[in-house]
Design a protein around this motif. Structure first.
Motif, mmCIF file in Angstrom:
data_model
loop_
_atom_site.group_PDB
_atom_site.id
_atom_site.type_symbol
_atom_site.label_atom_id
_atom_site.label_comp_id
_atom_site.label_asym_id
_atom_site.label_seq_id
_atom_site.Cartn_x
_atom_site.Cartn_y
_atom_site.Cartn_z
ATOM 1 N N PHE A 29 -29.423 -29.909 24.794
ATOM 2 C CA PHE A 29 -28.114 -30.024 25.455
ATOM 3 C C PHE A 29 -28.237 -29.824 26.963
ATOM 4 O O PHE A 29 -27.711 -30.610 27.759
ATOM 5 C CB PHE A 29 -27.137 -28.999 24.867
ATOM 6 N N TYR A 35 -25.101 -34.870 28.058
ATOM 7 C CA TYR A 35 -24.383 -33.838 27.317
ATOM 8 C C TYR A 35 -23.772 -32.786 28.239
ATOM 9 O O TYR A 35 -22.578 -32.490 28.137
ATOM 10 C CB TYR A 35 -25.324 -33.174 26.303
ATOM 11 N N GLU A 213 -21.282 -37.076 18.396
ATOM 12 C CA GLU A 213 -22.561 -36.535 17.947
ATOM 13 C C GLU A 213 -22.494 -36.080 16.494
ATOM 14 O O GLU A 213 -23.435 -36.274 15.730
ATOM 15 C CB GLU A 213 -22.985 -35.364 18.838
#
Length: 397
Positions: A29, A35, A213
């Motif tokens: 991440f 992200y 996601e």
């Protein structure tokens, strides 16, 4: 409520690419711009929206609580109605009005005025502002109605003019209520999925990325989706704790034995007051009014044609009758459960105060500070079979 979040946190430290406990999901991440930039965009939109709703909601609340505004009861109803539309319906309404082929866009284009695009981050902020300012208005107007007039009269007797009295007496007293409205705006805008999905056009926010996601993880590990959800929980919890600290530090006990009386503004100010209120409320209620209007227009396929009828309602009830029924029944059943639980928890917290009820009091705020998308994913992960064999269940703790 604890179990799915416990499982969510546990699952975030497991991946189908690595055996056993790992930080791979969090590393992924924070090393992928796609992200972490989505988190930055969501925070930017939510913070700016919070400020813009304060700029709109606080003055409207002050005007409505201090001045005799014509049609005040209807204005109050319209403000509440502007808050009630679901995210997808609200965003769809704004597109119908201000989209590339929207009614208002074409209206201004015919007279040579080209309005800015409603798509992207500025459009999201605009929609959020006029949709969510009622939170600030309701909290602030309620607090201003509880102020004892003797406080402001004392400041006036000590030589304070209206502006200084507003800045040094009125606003500090109602600051905790303003902060409560602001945190509602922040949490709601941060968790909103429908508006950025329809209006964002590439400006992907946190809930959109989280949902995408999680859906993309079908058949594989949902650890990464869990890690994103945990990060969202940490962010919202920090914001909530800061707001709670500030509110408690500046809290006042209000006594409205002598409530402030509404007054008629001077002629010039009175016209400005009415113009500001009517303009803001008119823009806020415009999407709902336009949706109601178009619901009666005749259609041919996906195109509006001349004439009005109940054809769309007949089609909706015929094709979506069960969905409409579910939309009414499920919230009503949920409302009964919510009231029963809320009354029971409130009774325990207030009348049976001890260490255990204090814990219950804190835990009952979890749904308040957790975005709806995160809560849904936590429930799915917590009560469904793991999609990765390497993920440890919460019970293993």
């Amino acid at each position: 409520m604890i179990y799915p979040f416990c499982t969510l946190i546990t699952r975030s430290f497991f991946s189908n690419k690595t055996a056993g406990f790992t930080f791979e999901n969090y590393i992924r991440f924070f090393t992928k711009k796609y992200y972490y930039s989505a988190l930055g965009r969501s925070l930017f939109v939510s913070i700016v929206t919070t400020y813009t709703t304060l700029l709109v909601g606080v003055p409207i609340a002050y005007i409505m609580s201090r001045y005799n505004v014509f049609g005040k009861s209807f204005i109050h109803i319209f403000i509440i109605m502007s808050l009630m539309s679901p995210p997808f319906i609200g965003a769809y309404s704004w597109i119908m009005l201000f989209g590339r082929a929207g009614f208002v866009t074409r209206l201004f284009a015919n007279i040579g005025i080209h309005l800015p695009s409603i798509y992207g981050k500025l459009g999201i902020i605009l929609v959020f502002t006029f949709k969510l300012f009622p939170y600030v208005y309701l909290y602030t107007s309620g607090a201003m109605g509880s102020i004892d007039s003797s406080i402001e009269e004392a400041a006036e007797n000590l030589g304070s003019n209206k502006l200084r009295r507003l800045l040094t007496v009125t606003l500090p007293v109602v600051a905790p209520s303003i902060a409560a409205g602001a945190i509602m705006v922040f949490m709601t805008s941060l968790a909103d999925f429908g508006t950025p999905m329809l209006i964002g056009e590439g400006y992907r926010t946190f809930p959109v990325v989280l949902y995408t996601e999680f859906i993309n993880e079908v058949g594989g590990s949902d650890g990464f989706a869990a890690a994103i959800a945990v990060i969202a929980i940490v962010v919202t919890t920090l914001v909530f704790l800061v707001q709670k600290y500030v509110s408690n530090k500046n809290a006042f006990a209000l006594n409205s034995m002598h409530p402030v009386e509404e007054r008629e503004a001077r002629k010039g100010i009175n016209a400005l007051v009415h113009l500001v209120v009517y303009l803001v409320v008119g823009i806020a209620i415009m999407p709902q009014a336009y949706v109601i209007y178009t619901s009666f227009k005749n259609t041919q396929g996906k195109i509006f044609v001349d004439g009005y009828s109940l054809q769309s309602y007949q089609t909706a009830i015929g094709k979506l009758g069960r969905s409409i029924q579910n939309t009414i029944i499920i919230p009503l059943l949920a409302l009964v459960v919510i009231v029963l639980l809320a009354v029971l928890i409130a009774y325990l917290v207030v009348r049976r105060r001890n260490a255990l009820t204090n814990v219950v009091d804190v835990l009952s705020m979890i749904p308040y500070i957790v975005p709806g998308t995160v809560l849904g994913i936590a429930l799915l992960i917590g009560f469904n079979k793991p999609r990765s064999s390497s993920a440890a269940p919460c019970s293993s703790w």
